[in-house]
Design a protein around this motif. Structure first.
Motif, mmCIF file in Angstrom:
data_model
loop_
_atom_site.group_PDB
_atom_site.id
_atom_site.type_symbol
_atom_site.label_atom_id
_atom_site.label_comp_id
_atom_site.label_asym_id
_atom_site.label_seq_id
_atom_site.Cartn_x
_atom_site.Cartn_y
_atom_site.Cartn_z
ATOM 1 N N ILE A 1 35.431 -23.991 6.298
ATOM 2 C CA ILE A 1 34.945 -25.242 6.890
ATOM 3 C C ILE A 1 34.140 -24.999 8.161
ATOM 4 O O ILE A 1 33.411 -25.887 8.613
ATOM 5 C CB ILE A 1 36.094 -26.222 7.192
ATOM 6 N N HIS A 2 34.248 -23.785 8.742
ATOM 7 C CA HIS A 2 33.564 -23.507 10.002
ATOM 8 C C HIS A 2 32.184 -22.863 9.818
ATOM 9 O O HIS A 2 31.430 -22.780 10.790
ATOM 10 C CB HIS A 2 34.427 -22.606 10.875
ATOM 11 N N TYR A 3 31.869 -22.405 8.598
ATOM 12 C CA TYR A 3 30.578 -21.721 8.428
ATOM 13 C C TYR A 3 29.892 -22.004 7.087
ATOM 14 O O TYR A 3 28.713 -21.706 6.915
ATOM 15 C CB TYR A 3 30.747 -20.199 8.575
ATOM 16 N N ASP A 4 30.598 -22.580 6.137
ATOM 17 C CA ASP A 4 30.062 -22.802 4.794
ATOM 18 C C ASP A 4 29.794 -24.302 4.610
ATOM 19 O O ASP A 4 30.692 -25.069 4.257
ATOM 20 C CB ASP A 4 31.076 -22.290 3.766
ATOM 21 N N TRP A 5 28.539 -24.724 4.859
ATOM 22 C CA TRP A 5 28.207 -26.155 4.817
ATOM 23 C C TRP A 5 28.521 -26.793 3.466
ATOM 24 O O TRP A 5 29.177 -27.850 3.413
ATOM 25 C CB TRP A 5 26.736 -26.337 5.193
ATOM 26 N N PRO A 6 28.097 -26.211 2.333
ATOM 27 C CA PRO A 6 28.419 -26.860 1.044
ATOM 28 C C PRO A 6 29.925 -26.988 0.814
ATOM 29 O O PRO A 6 30.388 -28.016 0.316
ATOM 30 C CB PRO A 6 27.760 -25.934 0.010
ATOM 31 N N MET B 1 30.057 -19.297 13.806
ATOM 32 C CA MET B 1 30.175 -18.038 13.079
ATOM 33 C C MET B 1 30.703 -16.938 13.989
ATOM 34 O O MET B 1 31.587 -16.160 13.613
ATOM 35 C CB MET B 1 28.811 -17.650 12.498
ATOM 36 N N ARG B 2 30.203 -16.872 15.215
ATOM 37 C CA ARG B 2 30.638 -15.824 16.146
ATOM 38 C C ARG B 2 32.110 -16.008 16.521
ATOM 39 O O ARG B 2 32.851 -15.035 16.672
ATOM 40 C CB ARG B 2 29.755 -15.825 17.385
ATOM 41 N N PHE B 3 32.538 -17.273 16.688
ATOM 42 C CA PHE B 3 33.949 -17.503 17.027
ATOM 43 C C PHE B 3 34.843 -17.142 15.844
ATOM 44 O O PHE B 3 35.915 -16.562 16.029
ATOM 45 C CB PHE B 3 34.176 -18.946 17.452
ATOM 46 N N SER B 4 34.419 -17.492 14.637
ATOM 47 C CA SER B 4 35.187 -17.094 13.458
ATOM 48 C C SER B 4 35.351 -15.582 13.413
ATOM 49 O O SER B 4 36.428 -15.062 13.099
ATOM 50 C CB SER B 4 34.493 -17.578 12.182
ATOM 51 N N SER B 5 34.284 -14.857 13.729
ATOM 52 C CA SER B 5 34.338 -13.401 13.703
ATOM 53 C C SER B 5 35.251 -12.853 14.785
ATOM 54 O O SER B 5 36.069 -11.963 14.531
ATOM 55 C CB SER B 5 32.920 -12.836 13.870
ATOM 56 N N ALA B 6 35.142 -13.387 16.008
ATOM 57 C CA ALA B 6 35.952 -12.883 17.121
ATOM 58 C C ALA B 6 37.437 -13.113 16.904
ATOM 59 O O ALA B 6 38.276 -12.321 17.350
ATOM 60 C CB ALA B 6 35.505 -13.537 18.432
ATOM 61 N N THR B 7 37.791 -14.202 16.213
ATOM 62 C CA THR B 7 39.199 -14.545 16.012
ATOM 63 C C THR B 7 39.687 -14.269 14.595
ATOM 64 O O THR B 7 40.792 -14.656 14.235
ATOM 65 C CB THR B 7 39.429 -16.030 16.346
#
Length: 294
Positions: A201-206, A189-195
């Motif tokens: 696919i990187h933070y939403d499991w369902p 989640m933090r990497f998604s936010s920084a970039t």
């Protein structure tokens, strides 16, 4: 592909932002100095420092910007998107706090038939110019669009990623010649936010498991590549990176411990990100980073 689309060149003035740069340094938490205003960016850190969020009304179901006849990327009608790799030459420095010129264009769009079905390969070229007008970075990025996968059995360590807690810095030395990369949902989640990466696919499991049919949350390809480049910085090798190429070979799933293994080469160093996703399984190479050192 759908829609009427033509490739075009986009030229923008971009601010090398201190905030995402500091966020990336905090994410790695590896005791290296955080680049301050006026300092040169480490190689590839412009992926964070020059990132910007699309407006909400432009987002599609998967989280990426809607691709239609007016978009920069072609309107590919395949659900899976993967940052497959690329290359970069570092001809000069990009400094935190600078305003730089960015020139981006789609070089090619190629439709293919792969083992997993139809796919489209898109190559994007990016040039970054320093404030004095000199060319600082020449980069190529390869993006692959694929059909949705079939449901797969989840490995126990991948399932546990749903409840796993952070274990401190994601990069930790593992013996004299290798490093360990540990990922958890918070790190992703933090990497998604920084970039500024909204891909679900990187933070939403369902979404990752039920819609795109991955066995778990997917570790970002750029995160693996940046982690490998960070290993070079941690090695204290005084030779700067003059150029690099990187290739994402197989997905790594959140909670799977990976090893980063450097190997000297005639040009510099190769750093592989690899794992044993199941006990007794063969070694899987997830990312390969080839560094040319000056």
């Amino acid at each position: 592909m759908t829609g009427i689309w033509q490739p075009r060149t986009i030229t923008t003035e971009e601010f090398v932002k201190p905030g995402p740069t500091a966020a990336l340094a905090a994410l790695f938490d590896d005791q290296l100095p955080t680049p301050q205003v006026g300092d040169a960016l480490p190689p590839l850190w412009h992926w964070a420092a020059l990132a910007h969020w699309p407006v909400s009304s432009d987002l599609g179901t998967e989280g990426h910007t809607i691709r239609d006849g007016n978009s920069f990327l072609p309107p590919v009608d395949l659900p899976r998107r993967m940052f497959a790799g690329g290359s970069a030459e570092f001809l000069g420095a990009l400094r935190v706090g600078d305003t730089v010129r960015r020139v981006a264009r789609v070089e090619s769009v190629t439709e293919k038939q792969g083992r997993s079905g139809r796919l489209v390969v898109v190559v994007v070229s990016i040039e970054l110019y320093a404030p004095d007008g000199t060319l600082a970075v020449v980069e190529k990025q390869t993006i692959i669009y694929r059909e949705a996968g079939v449901p797969t059995e989840r490995a126990p360590d991948v399932e546990s990623a749903a409840v796993v807690a952070p274990e401190g810095p994601p990069l930790q030395r593992h013996g004299p010649d290798s490093w360990r990369l540990w990922t958890d949902p918070t790190l992703l989640m933090r990497f998604s936010s920084a970039t500024a990466n909204p891909h679900r696919i990187h933070y939403d499991w369902p979404y990752a498991t039920r819609v795109e049919r991955y066995p778990g949350l997917v570790v970002h390809g750029p995160l693996m590549t940046l982690a490998a480049a960070e290993v070079h910085r941690l090695s204290k090798d005084p030779r700067p990176i003059a150029a690099l190429s990187h290739r994402n070979c197989a997905p790594l799933f959140c909670g799977t411990t990976a090893e980063l293994r450097p190997t000297p080469t005639a040009a510099g160093t190769t750093i592989a990100v690899l794992s044993h996703e199941r006990l007794g399984s063969p070694e899987t190479i997830h990312t390969r980073l080839d560094l040319t050192l000056a």
